[in-house]
Design an enzyme around this catalytic site. Structure first.
Site, PDB file in Angstrom:
ATOM      1  N   HIS A  72     -89.268  59.440 -33.604  1.00 36.27           N
ATOM      2  CA  HIS A  72     -88.907  59.448 -32.374  1.00 36.27           C
ATOM      3  C   HIS A  72     -88.450  58.289 -31.208  1.00 36.27           C
ATOM      4  O   HIS A  72     -88.935  57.488 -31.188  1.00 36.27           O
ATOM      5  CB  HIS A  72     -89.559  59.967 -31.497  1.00 36.27           C
ATOM      6  CG  HIS A  72     -89.615  61.161 -30.457  1.00 36.27           C
ATOM      7  ND1 HIS A  72     -89.762  60.913 -28.945  1.00 36.27           N
ATOM      8  CD2 HIS A  72     -89.370  62.590 -30.261  1.00 36.27           C
ATOM      9  CE1 HIS A  72     -89.723  61.458 -28.062  1.00 36.27           C
ATOM     10  NE2 HIS A  72     -89.323  62.237 -28.696  1.00 36.27           N
ATOM     11  N   ASP A 121     -90.555  68.605 -34.425  1.00 39.04           N
ATOM     12  CA  ASP A 121     -89.892  69.874 -35.640  1.00 39.04           C
ATOM     13  C   ASP A 121     -90.338  69.529 -37.014  1.00 39.04           C
ATOM     14  O   ASP A 121     -89.567  70.564 -37.611  1.00 39.04           O
ATOM     15  CB  ASP A 121     -88.419  69.493 -34.972  1.00 39.04           C
ATOM     16  CG  ASP A 121     -88.042  70.492 -33.466  1.00 39.04           C
ATOM     17  OD1 ASP A 121     -88.797  70.920 -33.365  1.00 39.04           O
ATOM     18  OD2 ASP A 121     -87.051  69.701 -32.619  1.00 39.04           O
TER      19      ASP A 121
HETATM   20  N1  ACO Z   1     -85.079  58.923 -41.019  1.00 39.41           N
HETATM   21  C1  ACO Z   1     -84.366  57.398 -41.870  1.00 39.41           C
HETATM   22  N2  ACO Z   1     -85.066  56.937 -40.956  1.00 39.41           N
HETATM   23  C2  ACO Z   1     -84.384  56.284 -39.523  1.00 39.41           C
HETATM   24  C3  ACO Z   1     -84.824  58.001 -39.099  1.00 39.41           C
HETATM   25  C4  ACO Z   1     -85.234  59.369 -39.668  1.00 39.41           C
HETATM   26  N3  ACO Z   1     -85.305  60.339 -39.361  1.00 39.41           N
HETATM   27  N4  ACO Z   1     -84.312  57.663 -37.502  1.00 39.41           N
HETATM   28  C5  ACO Z   1     -84.846  56.505 -37.482  1.00 39.41           C
HETATM   29  N5  ACO Z   1     -84.462  55.744 -38.609  1.00 39.41           N
HETATM   30  C6  ACO Z   1     -84.176  54.903 -38.486  1.00 39.41           C
HETATM   31  C7  ACO Z   1     -82.904  54.221 -38.368  1.00 39.41           C
HETATM   32  O1  ACO Z   1     -82.352  54.726 -39.450  1.00 39.41           O
HETATM   33  C8  ACO Z   1     -82.977  53.210 -37.610  1.00 39.41           C
HETATM   34  O2  ACO Z   1     -82.863  51.502 -38.417  1.00 39.41           O
HETATM   35  P1  ACO Z   1     -82.615  50.806 -38.738  1.00 39.41           P
HETATM   36  O3  ACO Z   1     -83.184  49.486 -37.595  1.00 39.41           O
HETATM   37  O4  ACO Z   1     -82.224  49.812 -40.743  1.00 39.41           O
HETATM   38  O5  ACO Z   1     -80.900  50.719 -38.231  1.00 39.41           O
HETATM   39  C9  ACO Z   1     -84.086  52.608 -36.948  1.00 39.41           C
HETATM   40  O6  ACO Z   1     -85.202  53.447 -38.244  1.00 39.41           O
HETATM   41  C10 ACO Z   1     -84.018  53.461 -35.657  1.00 39.41           C
HETATM   42  O7  ACO Z   1     -83.625  54.579 -35.360  1.00 39.41           O
HETATM   43  P2  ACO Z   1     -82.469  54.666 -34.203  1.00 39.41           P
HETATM   44  O8  ACO Z   1     -81.570  56.016 -34.471  1.00 39.41           O
HETATM   45  O9  ACO Z   1     -82.362  53.405 -33.399  1.00 39.41           O
HETATM   46  O10 ACO Z   1     -83.705  55.589 -33.130  1.00 39.41           O
HETATM   47  P3  ACO Z   1     -83.527  56.014 -31.781  1.00 39.41           P
HETATM   48  O11 ACO Z   1     -84.640  56.301 -30.990  1.00 39.41           O
HETATM   49  O12 ACO Z   1     -82.243  56.025 -31.555  1.00 39.41           O
HETATM   50  O13 ACO Z   1     -83.591  57.851 -32.276  1.00 39.41           O
HETATM   51  C11 ACO Z   1     -84.062  60.144 -33.559  1.00 39.41           C
HETATM   52  C12 ACO Z   1     -84.391  58.898 -32.632  1.00 39.41           C
HETATM   53  C13 ACO Z   1     -83.201  60.400 -32.522  1.00 39.41           C
HETATM   54  C14 ACO Z   1     -85.089  60.840 -32.818  1.00 39.41           C
HETATM   55  C15 ACO Z   1     -83.261  59.667 -35.014  1.00 39.41           C
HETATM   56  O14 ACO Z   1     -85.714  59.521 -35.278  1.00 39.41           O
HETATM   57  C16 ACO Z   1     -83.440  60.719 -35.292  1.00 39.41           C
HETATM   58  O15 ACO Z   1     -82.814  60.900 -35.548  1.00 39.41           O
HETATM   59  N6  ACO Z   1     -84.098  61.607 -35.783  1.00 39.41           N
HETATM   60  C17 ACO Z   1     -83.671  62.610 -36.674  1.00 39.41           C
HETATM   61  C18 ACO Z   1     -83.193  63.494 -36.258  1.00 39.41           C
HETATM   62  C19 ACO Z   1     -84.956  64.462 -35.343  1.00 39.41           C
HETATM   63  O16 ACO Z   1     -86.025  64.906 -36.490  1.00 39.41           O
HETATM   64  N7  ACO Z   1     -84.810  64.513 -33.878  1.00 39.41           N
HETATM   65  C20 ACO Z   1     -85.593  65.185 -33.007  1.00 39.41           C
HETATM   66  C21 ACO Z   1     -86.287  64.549 -32.660  1.00 39.41           C
HETATM   67  S1  ACO Z   1     -87.281  65.232 -32.020  1.00 39.41           S
HETATM   68  C22 ACO Z   1     -86.998  66.197 -30.266  1.00 39.41           C
HETATM   69  O17 ACO Z   1     -85.534  66.294 -29.917  1.00 39.41           O
HETATM   70  C23 ACO Z   1     -87.392  67.687 -29.631  1.00 39.41           C
END
Ligand code: ACO
Length: 431
Positions: free
Chosen positions: A308, A366
């Site tokens: 998140h 979620d």
């Molecule tokens: N699985 C594996 N790795 C992840 C995940 C994940 N779900 N989420 C983030 N990471 C990793 C990224 O690859 C990144 O790694 P790195 O530093 O080696 O490149 C690091 O964690 C940071 O991730 P970002 O994408 O920069 O984080 P951001 O804050 O931009 O994204 C988000 C947040 C979109 C929620 C992300 O965690 C994600 O895609 N999660 C999966 C989708 C999800 O569950 N979304 C629901 C969110 S809650 C809602 O909207 C109600």
């Protein structure tokens, strides 16, 4: 706060200027850089708005490090335990919990607005039977502005309020109609003797052929999930609603824009994606393989329902849902739900893995919501629609707040241009 200003100096041209810090009631201060370009001749650059506050808001407060979520000051745990969705809707819209008279009046108003125009029903026929319900929602909600001309003056607070009530009341009707269209059953009219969540279940699962009584466990579970999903301050879809409304577009079109944004798998579409992922993983013996995929830089796979932008220790909504998941599944005689068992195992493995620990990745709201919806008989492609019904309350609350804000201006971000510099047009035969 020691100082209420910060002085910035541009080392390239020596220009210097003072900027004030703005404080809210809680949370970090924000540097007011609205005069930065005028004073210093530079923009700020913050893709994804990681460090940027876009507005003042008194609706919802989140502390991501502490796992705090409050609507109008009330902790989400207390609302989840004691309140109901329409009471929370009132709270988000008007800022206070309703007294008994206000509660009864609000329930009455929302019930009064549950029907949709008969001609609006024709819109559904334009969609192929297997259209994704979120696609239908975007189209049908956007079209509402063509039906409700009587309340479209966005400068009139009473018109705004009527539009807000209409959106909250009609969203379950449109959502259930999207489902019925999908499965080829006749639409069910709303039953105004039922409460909001029971009526939604009736429109989803009743048919004209036989009586249907919504299961109290299902009503309770939906009520809780709707409360948890009702608002989450300036997330992508709410910011989309605010940005599209900033041009003074009508609220129905703006909420349709919010629905479109919510649909993305990085946002509200995650609940559907979680179930798809769990089904793909299949059983616990495959978890290691999928954890390895997450770590593979060449593989775009992510654990859906994990991570998140704001919560970096735990998502308080996920904690509540995880507990309720147990209760619902036990009560629905589905305690042996293999997807829930798999989700628990996946969570356990991920939370002990260095990759997730380092990046502070935890289950979000979620990760578990889809498992409950599925146990209630709601199909995967309706999960994000469920989210949209609940979040409509947050969207309209933010829209009402924004439209009443005398400082609101059209949203107009700037850019760092990286394209070609000026060049002359070349005739076709010289290219
Ligand atoms: N699985 C594996 N790795 C992840 C995940 C994940 N779900 N989420 C983030 N990471 C990793 C990224 O690859 C990144 O790694 P790195 O530093 O080696 O490149 C690091 O964690 C940071 O991730 P970002 O994408 O920069 O984080 P951001 O804050 O931009 O994204 C988000 C947040 C979109 C929620 C992300 O965690 C994600 O895609 N999660 C999966 C989708 C999800 O569950 N979304 C629901 C969110 S809650 C809602 O909207 C109600």
């Amino acid at each position: 706060m020691a100082n209420d200003t910060i002085t910035l100096t541009n080392n390239n041209d020596g220009r210097s200027a003072e900027f004030s810090l703005r404080s809210g009631t809680e949370g970090p201060d924000a540097l007011d850089i609205s005069s930065l370009y005028k004073d210093m001749g530079v923009f700020t650059y913050d893709p994804g708005f990681v460090s940027t506050a876009s507005c003042h808001s008194s609706i919802t407060y989140i502390d991501g490090d502490e796992g705090i979520l409050r609507y109008r000051g009330y902790p989400i745990e207390q609302l989840a335990e004691n309140s109901n969705f329409l009471e929370v809707a009132y709270l988000l819209l008007y800022g206070e919990l309703p007294n008994a008279v206000q509660q009864a009046e609000f329930h009455g108003i929302i019930r009064y607005h549950t029907m949709i125009k008969e001609t609006l029903k024709n819109f559904f026929d334009g969609f192929h039977y297997d259209a994704h319900p979120m696609g239908v929602m975007v189209g049908v909600v956007g079209s509402l502005s063509a039906f409700y001309h009587d309340s479209l003056d966005i400068n009139n607070p009473r018109h705004r309020e009527i539009s807000a009530h209409r959106l909250i009341a009609k969203m379950p009707t449109i959502a259930a109609a999207s489902f019925k269209h999908n499965i080829g059953e006749p639409f069910m009219y709303p039953r105004n003797d039922l409460d909001y969540c029971a009526n939604f279940l009736h429109m989803m699962f009743a048919t004209p052929c036989e009586d249907y009584e919504p299961d109290p466990i299902a009503i309770k579970a939906i009520n809780l999930l709707f409360i948890l999903h009702a608002d989450h301050e300036q997330n992508a879809s709410t910011s989309t609603v605010r940005l599209s409304s900033s041009s003074q577009a009508n609220p129905f079109a703006c909420i349709a824009a919010g629905i479109a944004s919510l649909w993305g798998p990085a946002h509200g579409g995650a609940n559907e994606a979680v179930l798809d992922m769990l089904q793909e993983i299949g059983d616990a013996s495959q978890i290691e393989k999928y954890i390895a995929k997450v770590k593979d830089k060449d593989d775009p796979f992510r654990l859906m329902g994990f991570g998140h932008r704001v919560y970096k220790n735990f998502d308080p909504r996920a904690t509540i849902i995880r507990k309720v998941c147990h209760e619902v599944l036990n009560n629905l005689a589905d305690s042996n739900n293999p997807l829930f068992e798999l989700a628990l195992k996946l969570e356990e493995v991920a939370l002990e893995d260095e990759y997730f620990i380092e990046r502070k990745l935890y289950p979000n709201v979620d990760f578990y919501s889809g498992i409950i919806y599925r146990a209630l008989g709601i199909p995967n492609n309706m999960f994000t629609v469920m989210f949209a019904i609940a979040r409509t309350v947050g969207w309209v609350a933010h829209w009402m707040e924004m439209m009443a804000d005398p400082h609101q201006r059209i949203g107009r971000p700037r850019q760092i241009y990286t394209g070609a510099s000026e060049r002359d047009y070349m005739p076709l035969d010289q290219r």
